[in-house]
Design a protein around this motif. Sequence first.
Motif, PDB file in Angstrom:
ATOM      1  N   LYS A  45       0.830  -1.211   0.000  1.00 25.79           N
ATOM      2  CA  LYS A  45       0.000   0.000   0.000  1.00 25.79           C
ATOM      3  C   LYS A  45       0.864   1.261   0.000  1.00 25.79           C
ATOM      4  CE  LYS A  45      -3.819   0.673   0.493  1.00 25.79           C
ATOM      5  NZ  LYS A  45      -4.864   1.015  -0.505  1.00 25.79           N
ATOM      6  N   LYS A  46       1.971   1.196   0.713  1.00 30.83           N
ATOM      7  CA  LYS A  46       2.860   2.348   0.821  1.00 30.83           C
ATOM      8  C   LYS A  46       3.557   2.651  -0.503  1.00 30.83           C
ATOM      9  CE  LYS A  46       6.513   1.829   3.400  1.00 30.83           C
ATOM     10  NZ  LYS A  46       7.347   1.662   4.630  1.00 30.83           N
ATOM     11  N   GLU A  47       3.851   1.603  -1.281  1.00 34.65           N
ATOM     12  CA  GLU A  47       4.684   1.770  -2.463  1.00 34.65           C
ATOM     13  C   GLU A  47       3.909   1.738  -3.783  1.00 34.65           C
ATOM     14  OE1 GLU A  47       7.792  -1.144  -2.282  1.00 34.65           O
ATOM     15  OE2 GLU A  47       8.818  -0.121  -0.628  1.00 34.65           O
ATOM     16  N   ASN A  48       2.618   1.388  -3.737  1.00 36.35           N
ATOM     17  CA  ASN A  48       1.839   1.240  -4.971  1.00 36.35           C
ATOM     18  C   ASN A  48       0.486   1.929  -4.858  1.00 36.35           C
ATOM     19  OD1 ASN A  48       3.558  -1.032  -6.427  1.00 36.35           O
ATOM     20  ND2 ASN A  48       3.321  -1.651  -4.290  1.00 36.35           N
ATOM     21  N   ASP A  49      -0.101   2.222  -6.021  1.00 39.70           N
ATOM     22  CA  ASP A  49      -1.438   2.814  -6.039  1.00 39.70           C
ATOM     23  C   ASP A  49      -2.515   1.766  -5.764  1.00 39.70           C
ATOM     24  OD1 ASP A  49      -0.519   5.452  -6.877  1.00 39.70           O
ATOM     25  OD2 ASP A  49      -0.073   4.497  -8.801  1.00 39.70           O
ATOM     26  N   ILE A  50      -2.282   0.550  -6.253  1.00 39.32           N
ATOM     27  CA  ILE A  50      -3.255  -0.532  -6.159  1.00 39.32           C
ATOM     28  C   ILE A  50      -2.576  -1.743  -5.502  1.00 39.32           C
ATOM     29  CG2 ILE A  50      -4.701  -2.162  -7.465  1.00 39.32           C
ATOM     30  CD1 ILE A  50      -5.744   0.708  -7.490  1.00 39.32           C
ATOM     31  N   THR A  51      -3.268  -2.412  -4.592  1.00 28.60           N
ATOM     32  CA  THR A  51      -2.731  -3.630  -3.980  1.00 28.60           C
ATOM     33  C   THR A  51      -3.685  -4.790  -4.214  1.00 28.60           C
ATOM     34  OG1 THR A  51      -1.410  -2.535  -2.282  1.00 28.60           O
ATOM     35  CG2 THR A  51      -2.171  -4.768  -1.787  1.00 28.60           C
ATOM     36  N   ILE A  52      -3.131  -5.879  -4.719  1.00 29.07           N
ATOM     37  CA  ILE A  52      -3.890  -7.108  -4.958  1.00 29.07           C
ATOM     38  C   ILE A  52      -3.344  -8.208  -4.064  1.00 29.07           C
ATOM     39  CG2 ILE A  52      -4.427  -8.902  -6.660  1.00 29.07           C
ATOM     40  CD1 ILE A  52      -4.423  -6.721  -8.793  1.00 29.07           C
ATOM     41  N   LEU A  53      -4.234  -8.939  -3.443  1.00 26.05           N
ATOM     42  CA  LEU A  53      -3.897 -10.074  -2.573  1.00 26.05           C
ATOM     43  C   LEU A  53      -4.466 -11.339  -3.200  1.00 26.05           C
ATOM     44  CD1 LEU A  53      -3.201 -11.400   0.300  1.00 26.05           C
ATOM     45  CD2 LEU A  53      -5.559 -10.774   0.914  1.00 26.05           C
ATOM     46  N   SER A  54      -3.670 -12.401  -3.248  1.00 25.21           N
ATOM     47  CA  SER A  54      -4.224 -13.694  -3.648  1.00 25.21           C
ATOM     48  C   SER A  54      -4.252 -14.623  -2.444  1.00 25.21           C
ATOM     49  CB  SER A  54      -3.435 -14.321  -4.797  1.00 25.21           C
ATOM     50  OG  SER A  54      -2.140 -14.703  -4.378  1.00 25.21           O
ATOM     51  N   ILE A  55      -5.307 -15.416  -2.353  1.00 26.49           N
ATOM     52  CA  ILE A  55      -5.454 -16.418  -1.297  1.00 26.49           C
ATOM     53  C   ILE A  55      -5.719 -17.754  -1.982  1.00 26.49           C
ATOM     54  CG2 ILE A  55      -6.806 -17.184   0.675  1.00 26.49           C
ATOM     55  CD1 ILE A  55      -7.504 -14.229   1.206  1.00 26.49           C
ATOM     56  N   TYR A  56      -4.749 -18.647  -1.885  1.00 25.35           N
ATOM     57  CA  TYR A  56      -4.889 -19.941  -2.545  1.00 25.35           C
ATOM     58  C   TYR A  56      -3.955 -20.950  -1.890  1.00 25.35           C
ATOM     59  CZ  TYR A  56      -4.810 -23.561  -6.145  1.00 25.35           C
ATOM     60  OH  TYR A  56      -4.886 -24.758  -6.810  1.00 25.35           O
ATOM     61  N   VAL A  57      -4.508 -22.014  -1.344  1.00 26.80           N
ATOM     62  CA  VAL A  57      -3.704 -23.097  -0.776  1.00 26.80           C
ATOM     63  C   VAL A  57      -3.315 -24.009  -1.929  1.00 26.80           C
ATOM     64  CG1 VAL A  57      -3.590 -24.953   0.916  1.00 26.80           C
ATOM     65  CG2 VAL A  57      -4.929 -22.900   1.426  1.00 26.80           C
ATOM     66  N   ASN A  58      -2.089 -23.868  -2.358  1.00 27.66           N
ATOM     67  CA  ASN A  58      -1.611 -24.494  -3.591  1.00 27.66           C
ATOM     68  C   ASN A  58      -1.248 -25.963  -3.387  1.00 27.66           C
ATOM     69  OD1 ASN A  58      -0.436 -24.884  -6.165  1.00 27.66           O
ATOM     70  ND2 ASN A  58       1.578 -24.340  -5.318  1.00 27.66           N
ATOM     71  N   PRO A  59      -1.979 -26.887  -3.970  1.00 26.42           N
ATOM     72  CA  PRO A  59      -1.732 -28.308  -3.708  1.00 26.42           C
ATOM     73  C   PRO A  59      -0.399 -28.818  -4.225  1.00 26.42           C
ATOM     74  CG  PRO A  59      -3.349 -28.049  -5.469  1.00 26.42           C
ATOM     75  CD  PRO A  59      -3.127 -26.694  -4.884  1.00 26.42           C
ATOM     76  N   THR A  60       0.147 -28.195  -5.268  1.00 27.07           N
ATOM     77  CA  THR A  60       1.361 -28.751  -5.866  1.00 27.07           C
ATOM     78  C   THR A  60       2.619 -28.503  -5.043  1.00 27.07           C
ATOM     79  OG1 THR A  60       1.818 -26.789  -7.229  1.00 27.07           O
ATOM     80  CG2 THR A  60       0.379 -28.489  -8.175  1.00 27.07           C
ATOM     81  N   GLN A  61       2.537 -27.670  -4.004  1.00 29.20           N
ATOM     82  CA  GLN A  61       3.724 -27.460  -3.173  1.00 29.20           C
ATOM     83  C   GLN A  61       3.690 -28.287  -1.894  1.00 29.20           C
ATOM     84  OE1 GLN A  61       2.722 -23.168  -2.926  1.00 29.20           O
ATOM     85  NE2 GLN A  61       3.377 -23.282  -0.779  1.00 29.20           N
ATOM     86  N   PHE A  62       2.682 -29.142  -1.761  1.00 28.85           N
ATOM     87  CA  PHE A  62       2.583 -30.040  -0.614  1.00 28.85           C
ATOM     88  C   PHE A  62       2.993 -31.448  -1.042  1.00 28.85           C
ATOM     89  CE2 PHE A  62      -0.075 -26.572   0.608  1.00 28.85           C
ATOM     90  CZ  PHE A  62      -0.071 -26.537   2.001  1.00 28.85           C
ATOM     91  N   GLY A  63       3.784 -32.115  -0.206  1.00 32.15           N
ATOM     92  CA  GLY A  63       4.146 -33.495  -0.452  1.00 32.15           C
ATOM     93  C   GLY A  63       3.011 -34.425  -0.057  1.00 32.15           C
ATOM     94  N   PRO A  64       3.121 -35.732  -0.378  1.00 29.54           N
ATOM     95  CA  PRO A  64       2.030 -36.687  -0.129  1.00 29.54           C
ATOM     96  C   PRO A  64       1.679 -36.871   1.339  1.00 29.54           C
ATOM     97  CG  PRO A  64       4.026 -37.800  -0.877  1.00 29.54           C
ATOM     98  CD  PRO A  64       4.240 -36.346  -1.095  1.00 29.54           C
TER      99      PRO A  64
END
Length: 281
Positions: A45-64
Amino acid sequence: MIVTKSIEEVRSFVNEKKKEGLSVGFVPTMGYLHEGHASLLKESKKENDITILSIYVNPTQFGPNEDLSSYPRDMERDCKIAEEEGVDLVFTPTDDVLYPGNYKTYVYVEGLTNTLCGRSRPTHFRGVTTIVTKLFNIVAPHNAYFGQKDAQQYFVLNRMATDLNMDICLKSCPIIREEDGLAKSSRNVYLNEKERQQATILNKSLNEAVNKVKEGERSSLEIVEGIRSTINSMDLANIDYVEIVDTETMQQIDEIKNKVLIAIAVKFGNTRLIDNRILEV
């Protein structure tokens, strides 16, 4: 604040803002936001006009055998925090949006990903680099913000962005800690009372290591042995790794010089915690 699962809506929003000459900051997360995430949003927010947040629990970075199914989630709370922090858009994609049927393409950074957490979690960074590449392609931010707690991740992603000529500036922000020094983490909720008390040894061991380096110690072996000894004073601590590596190569070094990463990973019960210090000598 816009909340959307749609790639098309994110792209349309960003394109419109860029046509207006506005700068876009991006904070990718797996949700269950805490003060560490909030600090990244504040920086954006301090450094940009617009801030975007993503929320996603990414399955491919979890092991079995890792905690994908039990990873803490609270979308309503996360969106409330995002709104409080002044986020303009929250991107909340689903698996079928990001990994449609017959998905085959992955991004892999060689060398930097087979040490530290990459050794313990061999498929982890392939998942991280793939999802961040996809998110960068969707959001197309000017700046992206990451926490220093995941230092190896930052160095890997920065190398990826450089090597693939991505026109994005990646920024690493300081670790945010609890009052007793434990690094903020979504996984801290897994700790029982005794594990939580003992986990403060991570920060203590790193503080001791930094002091030894300031006093002139340059042997990585001596520093590592000191950290291990301190951590092993806790009966619930099970060390995964304690290493000192060069920040460019992520390879272990014998002598502490130039810019180094002191990184540790320790399990308390079933909960794996990481912490680190970055030193320039």
